[in-house]
Design an enzyme around this catalytic site. Structure first.
Site, PDB file in Angstrom:
ATOM      1  N   ALA A 109     -10.010 -29.883 -41.621  1.00  0.00           N
ATOM      2  CA  ALA A 109     -10.562 -31.285 -41.290  1.00  0.00           C
ATOM      3  C   ALA A 109     -10.239 -32.304 -42.230  1.00  0.00           C
ATOM      4  O   ALA A 109     -10.817 -32.272 -43.470  1.00  0.00           O
ATOM      5  CB  ALA A 109     -12.115 -31.229 -41.153  1.00  0.00           C
ATOM      6  N   LYS A 112      -9.673 -38.186 -41.529  1.00  0.00           N
ATOM      7  CA  LYS A 112     -11.119 -38.709 -40.494  1.00  0.00           C
ATOM      8  C   LYS A 112     -11.427 -37.630 -39.559  1.00  0.00           C
ATOM      9  O   LYS A 112     -12.542 -37.678 -38.965  1.00  0.00           O
ATOM     10  CB  LYS A 112     -10.528 -40.009 -39.697  1.00  0.00           C
ATOM     11  CG  LYS A 112     -10.281 -41.302 -40.393  1.00  0.00           C
ATOM     12  CD  LYS A 112      -9.969 -42.288 -39.492  1.00  0.00           C
ATOM     13  CE  LYS A 112      -9.923 -43.477 -40.306  1.00  0.00           C
ATOM     14  NZ  LYS A 112      -9.371 -44.772 -39.620  1.00  0.00           N
ATOM     15  N   ASP A 198      -8.168 -25.587 -33.555  1.00  0.00           N
ATOM     16  CA  ASP A 198      -8.394 -27.102 -33.886  1.00  0.00           C
ATOM     17  C   ASP A 198      -9.889 -27.427 -33.824  1.00  0.00           C
ATOM     18  O   ASP A 198     -10.953 -26.915 -33.345  1.00  0.00           O
ATOM     19  CB  ASP A 198      -7.960 -27.762 -32.569  1.00  0.00           C
ATOM     20  CG  ASP A 198      -6.637 -28.215 -32.722  1.00  0.00           C
ATOM     21  OD1 ASP A 198      -5.878 -27.487 -33.285  1.00  0.00           O
ATOM     22  OD2 ASP A 198      -5.934 -29.177 -31.720  1.00  0.00           O
ATOM     23  N   ILE A 199     -10.293 -28.422 -34.908  1.00  0.00           N
ATOM     24  CA  ILE A 199     -11.611 -28.783 -34.952  1.00  0.00           C
ATOM     25  C   ILE A 199     -12.106 -29.848 -34.098  1.00  0.00           C
ATOM     26  O   ILE A 199     -13.175 -29.861 -33.861  1.00  0.00           O
ATOM     27  CB  ILE A 199     -11.656 -29.613 -36.321  1.00  0.00           C
ATOM     28  CG1 ILE A 199     -13.077 -29.372 -36.940  1.00  0.00           C
ATOM     29  CG2 ILE A 199     -11.245 -30.921 -36.561  1.00  0.00           C
ATOM     30  CD1 ILE A 199     -13.650 -28.150 -37.084  1.00  0.00           C
ATOM     31  N   ASP A 200     -11.343 -30.462 -33.259  1.00  0.00           N
ATOM     32  CA  ASP A 200     -11.562 -31.574 -32.418  1.00  0.00           C
ATOM     33  C   ASP A 200     -12.142 -31.030 -31.086  1.00  0.00           C
ATOM     34  O   ASP A 200     -11.619 -31.451 -30.069  1.00  0.00           O
ATOM     35  CB  ASP A 200     -10.659 -32.628 -32.215  1.00  0.00           C
ATOM     36  CG  ASP A 200      -9.285 -31.989 -31.484  1.00  0.00           C
ATOM     37  OD1 ASP A 200      -9.198 -30.928 -31.718  1.00  0.00           O
ATOM     38  OD2 ASP A 200      -8.569 -32.832 -30.991  1.00  0.00           O
ATOM     39  N   HIS A 220      -2.264 -23.110 -22.167  1.00  0.00           N
ATOM     40  CA  HIS A 220      -2.560 -24.146 -22.178  1.00  0.00           C
ATOM     41  C   HIS A 220      -2.936 -25.007 -21.031  1.00  0.00           C
ATOM     42  O   HIS A 220      -2.357 -24.425 -19.974  1.00  0.00           O
ATOM     43  CB  HIS A 220      -1.443 -25.069 -22.841  1.00  0.00           C
ATOM     44  CG  HIS A 220      -1.531 -26.526 -23.077  1.00  0.00           C
ATOM     45  ND1 HIS A 220      -1.992 -27.292 -22.290  1.00  0.00           N
ATOM     46  CD2 HIS A 220      -1.299 -27.168 -24.351  1.00  0.00           C
ATOM     47  CE1 HIS A 220      -2.130 -28.748 -23.223  1.00  0.00           C
ATOM     48  NE2 HIS A 220      -1.547 -28.191 -24.163  1.00  0.00           N
ATOM     49  N   TYR A 223      -0.571 -26.627 -18.318  1.00  0.00           N
ATOM     50  CA  TYR A 223       0.732 -25.986 -17.760  1.00  0.00           C
ATOM     51  C   TYR A 223       0.432 -24.661 -17.073  1.00  0.00           C
ATOM     52  O   TYR A 223       1.365 -23.921 -16.908  1.00  0.00           O
ATOM     53  CB  TYR A 223       1.678 -25.750 -18.803  1.00  0.00           C
ATOM     54  CG  TYR A 223       1.969 -27.202 -19.598  1.00  0.00           C
ATOM     55  CD1 TYR A 223       2.760 -28.193 -19.196  1.00  0.00           C
ATOM     56  CD2 TYR A 223       1.454 -27.479 -20.887  1.00  0.00           C
ATOM     57  CE1 TYR A 223       2.812 -29.419 -19.843  1.00  0.00           C
ATOM     58  CE2 TYR A 223       1.573 -28.341 -21.486  1.00  0.00           C
ATOM     59  CZ  TYR A 223       2.260 -29.398 -20.974  1.00  0.00           C
ATOM     60  OH  TYR A 223       2.510 -30.809 -21.815  1.00  0.00           O
ATOM     61  N   GLU A 291       2.901 -25.350 -32.715  1.00  0.00           N
ATOM     62  CA  GLU A 291       2.924 -24.984 -31.469  1.00  0.00           C
ATOM     63  C   GLU A 291       4.176 -24.387 -30.733  1.00  0.00           C
ATOM     64  O   GLU A 291       4.364 -23.272 -29.899  1.00  0.00           O
ATOM     65  CB  GLU A 291       2.130 -25.946 -30.544  1.00  0.00           C
ATOM     66  CG  GLU A 291       1.682 -25.476 -29.008  1.00  0.00           C
ATOM     67  CD  GLU A 291       1.008 -26.423 -28.471  1.00  0.00           C
ATOM     68  OE1 GLU A 291      -0.215 -26.574 -28.498  1.00  0.00           O
ATOM     69  OE2 GLU A 291       1.474 -27.593 -27.468  1.00  0.00           O
TER      70      GLU A 291
HETATM   71  C1  LIG Z   1      -4.911 -28.800 -27.409  1.00  0.00           C
HETATM   72  C2  LIG Z   1      -3.647 -28.467 -28.070  1.00  0.00           C
HETATM   73  O1  LIG Z   1      -2.697 -27.882 -27.385  1.00  0.00           O
HETATM   74  N1  LIG Z   1      -3.488 -28.957 -29.208  1.00  0.00           N
HETATM   75  C3  LIG Z   1      -2.577 -29.026 -30.087  1.00  0.00           C
HETATM   76  C4  LIG Z   1      -2.038 -30.526 -29.857  1.00  0.00           C
HETATM   77  O2  LIG Z   1      -3.179 -31.008 -30.434  1.00  0.00           O
HETATM   78  P1  LIG Z   1      -4.054 -32.317 -30.573  1.00  0.00           P
HETATM   79  O3  LIG Z   1      -3.128 -33.238 -29.919  1.00  0.00           O
HETATM   80  O4  LIG Z   1      -5.234 -32.029 -30.253  1.00  0.00           O
HETATM   81  O5  LIG Z   1      -3.679 -32.462 -32.203  1.00  0.00           O
HETATM   82  P2  LIG Z   1      -4.885 -32.739 -33.219  1.00  0.00           P
HETATM   83  O6  LIG Z   1      -4.978 -34.190 -33.436  1.00  0.00           O
HETATM   84  O7  LIG Z   1      -6.236 -31.993 -32.679  1.00  0.00           O
HETATM   85  O8  LIG Z   1      -4.342 -32.024 -34.402  1.00  0.00           O
HETATM   86  C5  LIG Z   1      -4.634 -30.758 -34.592  1.00  0.00           C
HETATM   87  C6  LIG Z   1      -5.556 -29.953 -35.658  1.00  0.00           C
HETATM   88  O9  LIG Z   1      -5.201 -30.549 -36.915  1.00  0.00           O
HETATM   89  C7  LIG Z   1      -6.272 -30.932 -37.786  1.00  0.00           C
HETATM   90  N2  LIG Z   1      -5.972 -32.254 -38.159  1.00  0.00           N
HETATM   91  C8  LIG Z   1      -4.917 -33.118 -37.418  1.00  0.00           C
HETATM   92  C9  LIG Z   1      -4.489 -34.356 -38.069  1.00  0.00           C
HETATM   93  C10 LIG Z   1      -5.273 -34.877 -39.235  1.00  0.00           C
HETATM   94  O10 LIG Z   1      -5.186 -35.924 -39.401  1.00  0.00           O
HETATM   95  N3  LIG Z   1      -6.392 -34.282 -39.667  1.00  0.00           N
HETATM   96  C11 LIG Z   1      -6.687 -32.852 -39.227  1.00  0.00           C
HETATM   97  O11 LIG Z   1      -7.381 -32.244 -39.850  1.00  0.00           O
HETATM   98  C12 LIG Z   1      -7.426 -30.818 -37.017  1.00  0.00           C
HETATM   99  O12 LIG Z   1      -8.107 -29.352 -37.174  1.00  0.00           O
HETATM  100  C13 LIG Z   1      -7.088 -31.050 -35.640  1.00  0.00           C
HETATM  101  O13 LIG Z   1      -7.663 -30.571 -34.837  1.00  0.00           O
HETATM  102  O14 LIG Z   1      -0.880 -30.470 -31.017  1.00  0.00           O
HETATM  103  C14 LIG Z   1      -0.872 -30.410 -32.168  1.00  0.00           C
HETATM  104  C15 LIG Z   1       0.361 -30.574 -33.009  1.00  0.00           C
HETATM  105  O15 LIG Z   1       1.664 -30.068 -32.267  1.00  0.00           O
HETATM  106  C16 LIG Z   1      -1.229 -28.664 -32.520  1.00  0.00           C
HETATM  107  O16 LIG Z   1      -0.296 -28.161 -31.747  1.00  0.00           O
HETATM  108  C17 LIG Z   1      -2.642 -28.643 -31.450  1.00  0.00           C
HETATM  109  O17 LIG Z   1      -3.032 -27.223 -31.749  1.00  0.00           O
HETATM  110 MN   LIG Z   2      -6.873 -31.090 -31.179  1.00  0.00          MN
END
Ligand SMILES: CC(=O)N[C@H]1[C@@H](OP(=O)(O)OP(=O)(O)OC[C@H]2O[C@@H](n3ccc(=O)[nH]c3=O)[C@H](O)[C@@H]2O)O[C@H](CO)[C@H](O)[C@@H]1O
Ligand SMILES: [Mn+2]
Length: 344
Positions: A109, A112, A198-200, A220, A223, A291
């Protein structure tokens, strides 16, 4: 690349501080002085791989004729593909509760993204491995933003400090580096299984022992159904260490939920870290960061369980008929607002 070939023939068991590959009892009697066998004898009450059930447990009789027919529940390398209806929670929980494993969850985390901690942790406390020992390792650049959450018995939070980042790509890839270092320094002594998440996301339903194996990966959601392998968003540039050529591929796995035995996960996060470092030397970053590296690894080192997209759905998508239960779901977020350098 055939890192795991030997492991399938051996039991993996614990010593007090580390995992070791140990011979099975049969092998042990044949090869008396095999390294590690003494530790295996001493290691206590259970071995990973044991599927022991307490006599007298009440549960529905399993059926060889009825079950899910709308989805495939086995891979072509003959490991389970887990969907609702392919396991009995009563049986599987009892078997794994018997071992009482320590489960580590590594989440980041940074910036933000601390806003997502509350929902993730509060719902995790309702649905994630209830009745098991769980420690959430929260990596953050802002400890003050970590909410106080009431934790159940045997459940803990450990906060670890990481630097802020100016690119989201550095956070997602940095996860591999910080996880590698923290496993080496600390988590190795405190956990038997480890999940990277992931945290979101929010838990909506049970996510439990049925997900445990040596290495478990999640399909995923975007796909998993009709996508031809050549349309998977694998890294396609041969210069990258994550390269997968056309004509190859099983599935496309998400990097937002994956887990397994501590030492197997350690190998894999370290692999992703080292491969991304090699890429950086060649001035290339894999198309989907860790990934992409994860997907390459899992193509040539098959996971021992594949989890259906129930194990990470998304609030963006309508629910398909084959998804009977959403266990955890990615939240809708404003990428431009929440990430330090925007983008989606
Ligand atoms: C559903 C899925 O396939 N998720 C993938 C996709 O995520 P997302 O598009 O969901 O990426 P995301 O923005 O959730 O980032 C992945 C994780 O990194 C952490 N984070 C990221 C940015 C930041 O400013 N601060 C922070 O803490 C947080 O835990 C977040 O959940 O692509 C990413 C980058 O390739 C990762 O591979 C993710 O696992
Ligand atoms: Mn995510």
């Amino acid at each position: 690349m055939k890192l795991f070939n030997h492991v399938s023939f051996l039991h993996v068991c614990f010593s007090r501080r580390i995992y070791q590959d140990c011979p099975s009892p049969d092998l042990e009697t044949q090869t008396k002085n095999t390294e590690g066998s003494e530790d295996c004898k001493d290691q206590g009450k259970w071995k990973i791989g044991d599927l022991v059930m307490t006599p007298g447990l009440k549960y529905a009789q399993p059926n060889t004729q009825q079950g899910r027919t709308d989805v495939n529940s086995v891979t072509n390398w003959n490991v389970p593909l887990v969907w609702e209806g392919t396991f009995d929670p009563v049986v599987i929980d009892e078997i794994y509760r018997e071992m009482d494993p320590r489960i580590a969850v590594v989440v980041f985390a940074v910036g933000k993204y601390t806003r997502f901690l509350k929902g993730f942790l509060e719902t995790g406390e309702k649905f994630f491995f209830i009745g098991f020992r769980v420690t959430y390792y929260i990596f953050t650049d802002n400890e003050k933003e970590v909410p106080k959450i009431e934790m159940g018995t045997g459940r803990n939070i450990t906060i670890l400090s990481v630097p802020p980042a100016s690119r989201w790509q550095d956070v997602v890839l940095g996860r591999m580096k910080w996880a590698t270092v923290s496993i080496e320094q600390r988590i190795r002594n405190e956990a038997d299984y480890l999940f990277m998440m992931d945290i979101d996301s929010i838990f909506y339903n049970r996510f439990g022992a049925e997900s445990l194996s040596r290495l478990s990966a999640v399909l995923h959601r975007a796909y998993y159904k009709n996508t031809p392998r050549d349309s998977f968003p694998y890294e396609r540039r041969p210069l990258s260490k994550a390269y997968i050529p056309a004509g190859e591929g099983d599935y496309y796995y998400t990097a937002a939920v994956w887990g397994g035995y501590l030492e197997e996960m350690y190998k894999l996060v370290k692999y992703c870290y080292e491969q991304s470092q090699e890429d950086a030397k060649n001035n290339i970053e894999a198309v989907w960061q860790e990934e992409s590296h994860l997907n390459r690894y899992l193509l040539y080192n098959k996971p021992t369980k594949v989890l259906s997209p129930e194990y990470l759905w998304s609030d963006y998508d309508k629910v398909s008929a084959d998804i009977k239960v959403i266990r955890i779901s990615q939240l809708v977020k404003n990428y431009a607002e929440v990430r330090p350098n925007g983008g989606n």
